[in-house]
Design an enzyme around this catalytic site. Sequence first.
Site, short mmCIF file in Angstrom:
data_model
loop_
_atom_site.label_atom_id
_atom_site.label_comp_id
_atom_site.label_asym_id
_atom_site.label_seq_id
_atom_site.Cartn_x
_atom_site.Cartn_y
_atom_site.Cartn_z
N GLY A 12 0.84 -1.19 0.00
CA GLY A 12 0.00 0.00 0.00
C GLY A 12 0.88 1.24 0.00
N TYR A 13 0.31 2.35 0.42
CA TYR A 13 1.08 3.60 0.43
C TYR A 13 2.37 3.46 1.24
CZ TYR A 13 -3.14 5.86 -1.39
OH TYR A 13 -4.21 6.22 -2.16
N LYS A 38 -0.51 -9.34 -1.42
CA LYS A 38 -1.57 -10.27 -1.79
C LYS A 38 -1.85 -10.23 -3.30
CE LYS A 38 -6.19 -11.17 0.02
NZ LYS A 38 -7.10 -10.78 1.11
N GLU A 170 -16.93 11.40 1.28
CA GLU A 170 -16.39 11.32 -0.09
C GLU A 170 -17.18 10.34 -0.94
OE1 GLU A 170 -12.05 10.75 0.04
OE2 GLU A 170 -11.97 12.88 -0.46
N ASP A 300 -1.15 2.40 8.54
CA ASP A 300 -2.31 2.24 9.43
C ASP A 300 -2.07 1.28 10.59
OD1 ASP A 300 -3.37 3.85 7.51
OD2 ASP A 300 -4.71 2.34 6.66
N ALA A 317 -3.17 8.38 3.98
CA ALA A 317 -2.12 8.09 2.99
C ALA A 317 -0.94 9.04 3.18
CB ALA A 317 -2.69 8.23 1.58
N GLN A 318 -1.26 10.28 3.48
CA GLN A 318 -0.22 11.29 3.65
C GLN A 318 0.78 10.88 4.74
OE1 GLN A 318 -0.03 16.06 4.86
NE2 GLN A 318 -2.02 15.13 4.52
#
Lengths: 405, 405
Positions: A12-13, A38, A170, A300, A317-318
């Site tokens: 991920g990020y 994955k 969102e 996370d 994400a930041q």
Amino acid sequence: MNKPKIVILGAGYGGLTTTVKLQKRLGVNDAHITLVNKNDYHYESTWLHENAAGTLHHDRSRFRIKDVIDTGKVNFIQDTVTEIKPDDNKVILENGELYYDYLVVALGFEAATFGIPGLLENAFTIGNINQSRLIRQHIEYNFALYNNEQEKKQERLNIVVGGAGFTGIEFLGELANRVPELCKEYDIDPKLVRIICVEAAPTILPGFDPQLVEYALNSLEARGVEFKVGAMLKECTPEGIVIEKDGEKEEIPTLTTIWAAGVRANSLVEKSGLEHNRGKVEVKPDLRAPSHDNVFVVGDCALIWNKETERPYPPTAQIAMQEADVCAHNLSTLISGGGEIHEFAFNNMGTVASLGHGDAIGVILGDKKIFGWTAAFMKKVIDNRALYKIGGIGLVLKKGKFDIF
Amino acid sequence: MNKPKIVILGAGYGGLTTTVKLQKRLGVNDAHITLVNKNDYHYESTWLHENAAGTLHHDRSRFRIKDVIDTGKVNFIQDTVTEIKPDDNKVILENGELYYDYLVVALGFEAATFGIPGLLENAFTIGNINQSRLIRQHIEYNFALYNNEQEKKQERLNIVVGGAGFTGIEFLGELANRVPELCKEYDIDPKLVRIICVEAAPTILPGFDPQLVEYALNSLEARGVEFKVGAMLKECTPEGIVIEKDGEKEEIPTLTTIWAAGVRANSLVEKSGLEHNRGKVEVKPDLRAPSHDNVFVVGDCALIWNKETERPYPPTAQIAMQEADVCAHNLSTLISGGGEIHEFAFNNMGTVASLGHGDAIGVILGDKKIFGWTAAFMKKVIDNRALYKIGGIGLVLKKGKFDIF
């Protein structure tokens, strides 16, 4: 050859940024880097709500991992992690196991349903590409079924979104834009469709600036979104939800509940034996696990306190990408044996929440409020920046968002 | 003013062609023409298999009735016929009733399931726009669900088509082309998907030229279609089908059975009190019902014997439109009181079955066999011709098929 083995879990990020930074910092002979994921692709998890609503195709939100890693330096393994054994310096995969000298845990989030009855079984979550395109198809399938039934079921046209936080809002913004298109596609009167958002807090977007909250509320309500704030989701069944507000219960029939009100760290962390605080590793300032000096945790799965607010930083994400920068620096420093270990310090670049194409709200440059087209433009800049950090200008040109008008 | 009242039921090939021909033949003061149809659009029912497979959008297969009728001459009522009372010169609609001096029954077909257990409840049929887009979405939804399950259900990827007649084969041709696209869309290995066609006759396309049958078989099998010929469909359940071949039963797990093996006339005809033969009105040569001199029947509700083969003509668009020509001529002749009543005589323009984009088989000019690109091109000519007959060159330009390469 006795190169140290670095294993990075998750692309991920956090994990993928760590990988691409490491491959720049380390030479082929410095370390043996393995990335485990994955899927053979990375997805922009902050774009998934667009895929779920059907306003952006999921292929626009993902790219092949091999397209951004240097396969001469990084060994990519497509597999699923089933167990982390930090005491044995070992990771168990579905199809094998890996030993490491250094581990980077970047396994991201999963949905947290807080024990609300039926939620796990009957609600959708916007957690990955598979789930997002399923939500898109589920909504569309129910619209298609509606006109084929003698007795029309209103619950096919009621869409419930649990949570008016960042993701919920969102998603609502995209959904409100998508529904009129779906109505046209399936010959359904748009007035029949209900989009209902249930939020336990007394306001939407808790923690956001009140003026921006007002703006978002107006924008979404004008497009038909109904808000039930201060309402607790008590139960989710295959036929609907039960909410409670001011002591009174209400049933809302729906076949489509999307739970966007809670995430937690990947539960593998909790099961790993790493010291944790409600499932997250409260990392040291250099992002290492307090209990295991050769384990870094980013994204996370890591818990870092914001000393100003005395609350943990939210999982964004930041932050994950900023942590990945520090993680990659510290790892390469440890391996090369020279230089200084960095401490993580969050550099707030601002926050922008999209409200659908061409509309958004946000705070940038510390305290500058933006909304409407300006904010929508900034949101795309932020989305493109995330691509740039991982894959450079090539990736931005391939997957970036340029539909700014 | 005592203008005769003409009521036309149904705006399919037969009813709509009758209407547009009548509005050319009759002046405003000659008759009061009313067209009744369930939807405000006409659809090309011979294109529905493409909409169902997802290879052609359903909006390409339909157009607004008001775009082709002269509203100065024809009164269009969007309503559903519930009863025809020929003895009372009356038609009952869901929201009203209509008296007529002349009636044209052009209510088309409905699926015939021959009492096979579970078929009515559990199988799809390709009967109208609503059903077709539901099939498209149902297949796609199951593909989307597949990768979201811990235990993957093969029945989501098994698609059964009942019947290898004209509709079945045309649908299989589209489906075989669509499946690889769907596999890409949902990250599914195409080898996992099964397309199974069950046909009771010993061969596919019974009645077709053996050489063309062979061509079609090769074309479809090469794209992965499995044929079970000489096999009876015994039962359809929510989880699968049971077939019997050579005395042996076989269960095939599937969530998607599309029944394309039988149609009958709209059952309102049988219930109307009009003299009928297994649900169809065996019309006189001038297309009037033998029992009621002011009732014309055209299209799939009419039965006309082919004297050469001693079998009824099949229910096709070609025949329906030719009947409509004769019906409109005879009606306007009766009303104007001059001229000669015509008898229907089928003018066989040929038959072409599509096998998917760029491939087809057919017989034209009496006995000329065509296949491959030539036949696919002819098929598009035929499709465009049907549009031309109803809506002229304007409709062909708007909805026609020009993707011939």
